[in-house]
Design an enzyme around this catalytic site. Structure first.
Site, mmCIF file in Angstrom:
data_model
loop_
_atom_site.group_PDB
_atom_site.id
_atom_site.type_symbol
_atom_site.label_atom_id
_atom_site.label_comp_id
_atom_site.label_asym_id
_atom_site.label_seq_id
_atom_site.Cartn_x
_atom_site.Cartn_y
_atom_site.Cartn_z
ATOM 1 N N ARG A 202 0.849 -1.194 0.000
ATOM 2 C CA ARG A 202 0.000 0.000 0.000
ATOM 3 C C ARG A 202 0.882 1.239 0.000
ATOM 4 N NH1 ARG A 202 -3.718 -2.501 -1.598
ATOM 5 N NH2 ARG A 202 -5.698 -2.917 -0.575
ATOM 6 N N HIS B 273 -1.866 1.030 -9.608
ATOM 7 C CA HIS B 273 -2.523 0.099 -8.672
ATOM 8 C C HIS B 273 -3.253 -1.028 -9.423
ATOM 9 C CE1 HIS B 273 -4.375 -0.270 -4.384
ATOM 10 N NE2 HIS B 273 -4.315 -1.459 -4.978
HETATM 11 P P1 NAP Z 1 -2.042 -11.712 4.536
HETATM 12 O O1 NAP Z 1 -2.247 -13.099 4.031
HETATM 13 O O2 NAP Z 1 -2.900 -11.203 5.620
HETATM 14 O O3 NAP Z 1 -0.495 -11.622 4.969
HETATM 15 C C1 NAP Z 1 0.043 -10.515 5.609
HETATM 16 C C2 NAP Z 1 1.487 -10.818 5.964
HETATM 17 O O4 NAP Z 1 2.089 -9.640 6.480
HETATM 18 C C3 NAP Z 1 1.627 -11.898 7.060
HETATM 19 O O5 NAP Z 1 2.728 -12.730 6.788
HETATM 20 C C4 NAP Z 1 1.902 -11.061 8.307
HETATM 21 O O6 NAP Z 1 2.671 -11.721 9.306
HETATM 22 C C5 NAP Z 1 2.701 -9.921 7.719
HETATM 23 N N1 NAP Z 1 2.648 -8.757 8.614
HETATM 24 C C6 NAP Z 1 1.581 -8.004 8.961
HETATM 25 N N2 NAP Z 1 1.938 -7.037 9.835
HETATM 26 C C7 NAP Z 1 3.257 -7.207 10.044
HETATM 27 C C8 NAP Z 1 4.202 -6.548 10.861
HETATM 28 N N3 NAP Z 1 3.866 -5.510 11.640
HETATM 29 N N4 NAP Z 1 5.467 -6.992 10.853
HETATM 30 C C9 NAP Z 1 5.835 -8.049 10.091
HETATM 31 N N5 NAP Z 1 4.987 -8.732 9.287
HETATM 32 C C10 NAP Z 1 3.717 -8.307 9.266
HETATM 33 O O7 NAP Z 1 -2.161 -10.669 3.332
HETATM 34 P P2 NAP Z 1 -2.061 -10.947 1.762
HETATM 35 O O8 NAP Z 1 -3.324 -11.551 1.264
HETATM 36 O O9 NAP Z 1 -0.778 -11.640 1.481
HETATM 37 O O10 NAP Z 1 -2.012 -9.437 1.206
HETATM 38 C C11 NAP Z 1 -1.002 -8.545 1.591
HETATM 39 C C12 NAP Z 1 -1.308 -7.133 1.125
HETATM 40 O O11 NAP Z 1 -1.058 -6.991 -0.278
HETATM 41 C C13 NAP Z 1 -2.754 -6.678 1.248
HETATM 42 O O12 NAP Z 1 -3.063 -6.305 2.582
HETATM 43 C C14 NAP Z 1 -2.810 -5.486 0.305
HETATM 44 O O13 NAP Z 1 -2.483 -4.290 0.974
HETATM 45 C C15 NAP Z 1 -1.720 -5.795 -0.721
HETATM 46 N N6 NAP Z 1 -2.305 -6.048 -2.059
HETATM 47 C C16 NAP Z 1 -1.989 -5.183 -3.076
HETATM 48 C C17 NAP Z 1 -2.500 -5.412 -4.335
HETATM 49 C C18 NAP Z 1 -2.133 -4.525 -5.485
HETATM 50 O O14 NAP Z 1 -2.725 -4.635 -6.552
HETATM 51 N N7 NAP Z 1 -1.163 -3.668 -5.342
HETATM 52 C C19 NAP Z 1 -3.342 -6.507 -4.579
HETATM 53 C C20 NAP Z 1 -3.646 -7.348 -3.522
HETATM 54 C C21 NAP Z 1 -3.119 -7.111 -2.253
HETATM 55 P P3 NAP Z 1 2.102 -13.031 10.067
HETATM 56 O O15 NAP Z 1 2.132 -14.123 9.022
HETATM 57 O O16 NAP Z 1 3.069 -13.259 11.141
HETATM 58 O O17 NAP Z 1 0.722 -12.695 10.514
HETATM 59 C C1 GLV Z 2 -5.866 -4.579 -4.000
HETATM 60 O O1 GLV Z 2 -5.163 -3.644 -3.794
HETATM 61 C C2 GLV Z 2 -6.246 -5.546 -3.012
HETATM 62 O O2 GLV Z 2 -6.085 -5.272 -1.819
HETATM 63 O O3 GLV Z 2 -6.733 -6.625 -3.393
#
Ligand code: NAP
Ligand code: GLV
Length: 309
Positions: A224, A272
């Site tokens: 983000r 994005h």
């Molecule tokens: P997720 O499955 O909830 O994984 C989040 C990861 O971040 C987990 O490994 C978590 O650690 C770690 N984390 C959270 N807070 C932390 C901290 N303070 N210190 C260290 N590690 C931390 O999320 P996801 O589905 O992979 O998605 C991740 C993010 O990608 C989304 O929240 C979104 O913002 C972004 N995203 C962007 C796009 C785009 O198009 N640009 C698209 C989709 C998603 P733990 O495993 O220990 O809990």
């Molecule tokens: C996109 O940014 C998502 O969070 O899926």
């Protein structure tokens, strides 16, 4: 069972069509909804106006259209006690891994440098490094971070990851917590941010973080925009400490026309789009979850709103 849909305009009908195809008994209504708010059981939303979800007194669950739930967690008027479910679906995961591979290879193969040479009509080879000479470090070992690392495996990069809690992933050196961050960063030649936006991760990509990266490192932000201190990145690029950045998310979106990122030669940027939820595959996850709750079972991928993700 009635589901309120608020996504972006172009994809509004794609969602309704896919939902009805997968769950004929489900009635879908589009936002803005002028009917009786008490009739809404579920909401599937992207960036609803602040306080909007509080209008529906019988809401059983809120589904985020995206993986990130910062658009919901930041609403001070989110209805209390209604579970919020983040998006986990194969189309979104595959799209992100594609983008991460694209961005990592761009930096690995000096594409920013070749683009600069092309503008100057310079025909010159830059010595190539083998993949194993570089370490790719992924901040965030969740659904998306882990899949991106798996997808990178065949290329032969050294791989590392950082998360909040300890992890063990074959072929990936895992670090965790604030104690593990320094060592993780010191080895990351290409840093990928796939963290959720929370109070703890806001501004994590700042000058202190960049200073800990090896000289010549590249930064890819697909988490983000709030995680990146944009002026610190510009300073680190302009000083030459960082060799380049790939940015998909920004403090302010759309990126203001006067922003230096638009024209910076060491920045590759996209609006994005790193990954987008695919309605056709995502509805299966949403429908399965609604059916689970309707059958008295627990929902999957419920967000811990206190933790912020
Ligand atoms: P997720 O499955 O909830 O994984 C989040 C990861 O971040 C987990 O490994 C978590 O650690 C770690 N984390 C959270 N807070 C932390 C901290 N303070 N210190 C260290 N590690 C931390 O999320 P996801 O589905 O992979 O998605 C991740 C993010 O990608 C989304 O929240 C979104 O913002 C972004 N995203 C962007 C796009 C785009 O198009 N640009 C698209 C989709 C998603 P733990 O495993 O220990 O809990
Ligand atoms: C996109 O940014 C998502 O969070 O899926």
């Amino acid at each position: 069972v009635t589901l309120l849909i608020k996504t972006d305009i172009e994809r509004g009908n794609a969602w309704a069509d896919a939902l009805t195809a997968n769950y004929p008994e489900l009635k879908t209504v589009n936002w803005p909804y002028k009917g009786d708010p008490a009739k809404i059981d579920y909401a599937l939303v992207w960036q609803p106006p602040r306080g909007e979800l509080k209008r529906y007194p019988n809401l059983k669950a809120i589904f985020s259209v995206g993986a990130g739930v910062d658009h919901l967690a930041s609403d001070p008027d989110l209805p209390e006690g209604v579970p919020v479910v983040r998006m986990v679906e194969p189309g979104l995961t595959a799209g992100m891994s594609e983008y991460v591979v694209l961005a990592v290879l761009n930096h690995h193969r000096f594409i920013l440098d070749y683009a600069a040479q092309r503008r100057e009509k310079v025909w010159a080879e830059i010595p190539q490094l083998p993949a194993e000479a570089r370490q790719v470090g992924v901040l965030g070992l969740g659904v998306l971070g882990r899949d991106a690392l798996e997808t990178l495996k065949p290329f032969g990069f050294r791989l590392a990851g950082w998360s909040r809690s300890p992890k063990s992933i074959t072929g990936v050196t895992c670090f965790h917590g604030s104690g593990g961050l320094g060592e993780f960063l010191a080895g990351s030649d290409i840093l990928v941010c796939l963290l959720p936006l929370t109070a703890e991760t806001t501004g994590i990509l700042d000058k202190e973080t960049f200073a800990k990266l090896p000289a010549g490192a590249a930064v890819i932000n697909v988490g983000r925009g709030g995680q990146l201190v944009e002026e610190d990145l510009l300073a680190a690029l302009d000083s030459g400490h960082l060799s380049g950045a790939t940015l998909d998310v920004f403090q302010k979106e759309p990126l203001p026309k006067k922003h230096p990122f638009w024209t910076h030669p060491r920045v590759f940027m996209t609006p994005h789009i790193a990954s987008m939820t695919v309605p056709e595959s995502a509805v299966r996850a949403v429908v399965a979850n609604i059916q689970r709750l309707e059958a008295g079972e627990a929902l999957q991928h419920v967000v811990d709103l206190k933790r912020g993700y």
